[in-house]
Design a protein around this motif. Structure first.
Motif, PDB file in Angstrom:
ATOM      1  N   TRP A 109      39.118  48.102  37.368  1.00 12.53           N
ATOM      2  CA  TRP A 109      40.169  47.079  37.307  1.00 12.53           C
ATOM      3  C   TRP A 109      40.843  46.943  38.671  1.00 12.53           C
ATOM      4  CZ3 TRP A 109      40.486  43.717  33.554  1.00 12.53           C
ATOM      5  CH2 TRP A 109      40.022  44.039  32.280  1.00 12.53           C
ATOM      6  N   HIS A 110      40.925  45.725  39.155  1.00  8.72           N
ATOM      7  CA  HIS A 110      41.521  45.498  40.478  1.00  8.72           C
ATOM      8  C   HIS A 110      41.914  44.044  40.655  1.00  8.72           C
ATOM      9  CE1 HIS A 110      37.337  44.214  41.139  1.00  8.72           C
ATOM     10  NE2 HIS A 110      37.774  43.514  42.189  1.00  8.72           N
ATOM     11  N   GLN A 111      42.644  43.806  41.732  1.00  6.56           N
ATOM     12  CA  GLN A 111      42.908  42.441  42.215  1.00  6.56           C
ATOM     13  C   GLN A 111      42.259  42.360  43.583  1.00  6.56           C
ATOM     14  OE1 GLN A 111      47.207  43.115  42.387  1.00  6.56           O
ATOM     15  NE2 GLN A 111      47.493  41.324  41.092  1.00  6.56           N
ATOM     16  N   ASP A 112      41.586  41.286  43.902  1.00 10.81           N
ATOM     17  CA  ASP A 112      40.965  41.215  45.233  1.00 10.81           C
ATOM     18  C   ASP A 112      42.014  41.132  46.329  1.00 10.81           C
ATOM     19  OD1 ASP A 112      38.606  41.370  43.934  1.00 10.81           O
ATOM     20  OD2 ASP A 112      37.771  39.527  44.748  1.00 10.81           O
ATOM     21  N   TYR A 113      43.112  40.447  46.034  1.00 11.86           N
ATOM     22  CA  TYR A 113      44.113  40.308  47.092  1.00 11.86           C
ATOM     23  C   TYR A 113      44.712  41.671  47.487  1.00 11.86           C
ATOM     24  CZ  TYR A 113      47.985  38.808  49.937  1.00 11.86           C
ATOM     25  OH  TYR A 113      48.849  38.667  50.985  1.00 11.86           O
ATOM     26  N   VAL A 204      43.818  40.015  37.688  1.00 14.41           N
ATOM     27  CA  VAL A 204      43.263  41.361  37.483  1.00 14.41           C
ATOM     28  C   VAL A 204      41.923  41.224  36.746  1.00 14.41           C
ATOM     29  CG1 VAL A 204      43.673  43.596  36.387  1.00 14.41           C
ATOM     30  CG2 VAL A 204      45.591  42.354  37.429  1.00 14.41           C
ATOM     31  N   HIS A 205      40.890  41.894  37.298  1.00 16.00           N
ATOM     32  CA  HIS A 205      39.550  41.783  36.719  1.00 16.00           C
ATOM     33  C   HIS A 205      38.758  43.071  36.886  1.00 16.00           C
ATOM     34  CE1 HIS A 205      39.144  40.562  40.947  1.00 16.00           C
ATOM     35  NE2 HIS A 205      37.870  40.898  40.881  1.00 16.00           N
ATOM     36  N   ALA A 206      37.661  43.150  36.118  1.00 17.31           N
ATOM     37  CA  ALA A 206      36.794  44.342  36.125  1.00 17.31           C
ATOM     38  C   ALA A 206      35.479  43.944  35.461  1.00 17.31           C
ATOM     39  CB  ALA A 206      37.442  45.457  35.313  1.00 17.31           C
TER      40      ALA A 206
HETATM   41 MN    MN Z   1      36.942  41.597  42.703  1.00 19.42          MN
END
Ligand code: MN
Ligand code: SIN
Length: 281
Positions: A109-113, A204-206
């Motif tokens: 799980w993360h945010q690219d920014y 937020v994505h994974a």
């Molecule tokens: Mn990403």
């Protein structure tokens, strides 16, 4: 391609838009045919999975592969981003993620920014992620998962995870994810090869691992507003690009007509793009 007022509203609320079948089967074939040739190369742009030889992610193919150079200048992908930012965009990052059958590992799980801010000193979250499916994405082959509306929270605290997979990532802890999901739920857009997702850089994505016998190759392009270019070159240029020239689009049928394109790294990646540049950007 022009986004409607309703699509803009939906993007603002959810943090993403899904365009099933945005590219045709014939267009996708021009890209998928090229992937094995890219993945078999021994070059620094190919990051392999921790426990196998399978390519986890390939960087910057638009600099040395004709079909992907065309995709990187495709109006069906670039125009909606330009429209939302109200200015020209440049290519901040270009990846072909393998998520290969049986071997494709997770993306935490993360945010690219979070990464672009912490590593690259990108001033604002005014860069857009585009995902283009080169294989059908189903519930089985590790679909990308989003927490709708999570982009509204700005940059969320993250830790630098250097060990879970073969690729370092600024990741969000489980307690925070539990709270975010309780508030916004989860979605996993699924659809045929050629589908496109546009998603906010703070969303937020994974994705889970791919235990299925089906590959899930997807291209991820990150387009940054030119005025919002990165200020630090801590990462190699092939991961976080240093050329802030606006993308000049080709014609809508460029993939099929095989429109001529330049391949600046066609004869190899320049040495100074392979390492950090620690003086100011
Ligand atoms: Mn990403
Ligand atoms: C990413 O978040 O950059 C990649 C996620 C995925 O390929 O599933």
């Amino acid at each position: 391609m022009v986004l409607t007022a309703q699509q803009i509203e939906q993007f603002d609320r959810d943090g993403y838009l899904f365009f099933p079948g945005h590219f045709s089967t014939a267009e996708v074939a021009k890209l998928t045919d090229e992937v094995p040739r890219i993945y078999e190369q021994r070059r620094p742009e190919n990051i392999r999975e921790k426990d196998s030889n399978a390519v986890r992610t390939n960087f910057a193919a638009h600099m040395y592969s004709e079909p992907f150079a065309r995709l990187g200048r495709h109006p069906r992908m670039v125009s909606p981003v330009r429209q939302l930012f109200g200015e020209e965009v440049y290519m901040h990052q270009f990846k072909i993620n393998g998520k290969s059958a049986f071997d494709g590992d997770i993306w935490q799980w993360h945010q690219d920014y979070g990464t672009w801010y912490n590593d690259d000193q990108m001033p604002e979250p005014r860069a857009m992620n585009i995902a283009i499916f080169l294989d059908e994405v189903t519930e089985f082959n590790g679909p990308l998962m989003f927490i709708p509306g999570s982009h509204k929270l700005g940059v969320i605290d993250a830790g630098h995870d250097l060990t879970t997979t073969s690729y370092p990532l600024w990741t969000i802890d489980n307690d925070t994810i539990r709270k975010l999901v309780a508030r916004g739920g989860m979605v996993a857009p699924k659809g045929p090869a050629g589908s496109m997702i546009m998603f906010h850089s703070c969303l937020v994505h994974a994705s889970g691992s791919n235990l299925s016998p089906f590959n899930r190759v997807s291209v991820y392009l990150s387009l940054c507003a030119v005025s919002n270019h990165i200020r630090r070159f801590k990462r190699p240029g092939y991961i976080a690009h240093r050329d802030f020239a606006p993308i000049r689009c080709l014609a809508d049928d460029c993939l099929l007509t095989e429109a001529p394109v330049d391949l600046p790294w066609g004869k190899g990646t320049p040495a100074d793009e392979l390492q950090p540049m620690l003086s100011a950007a």
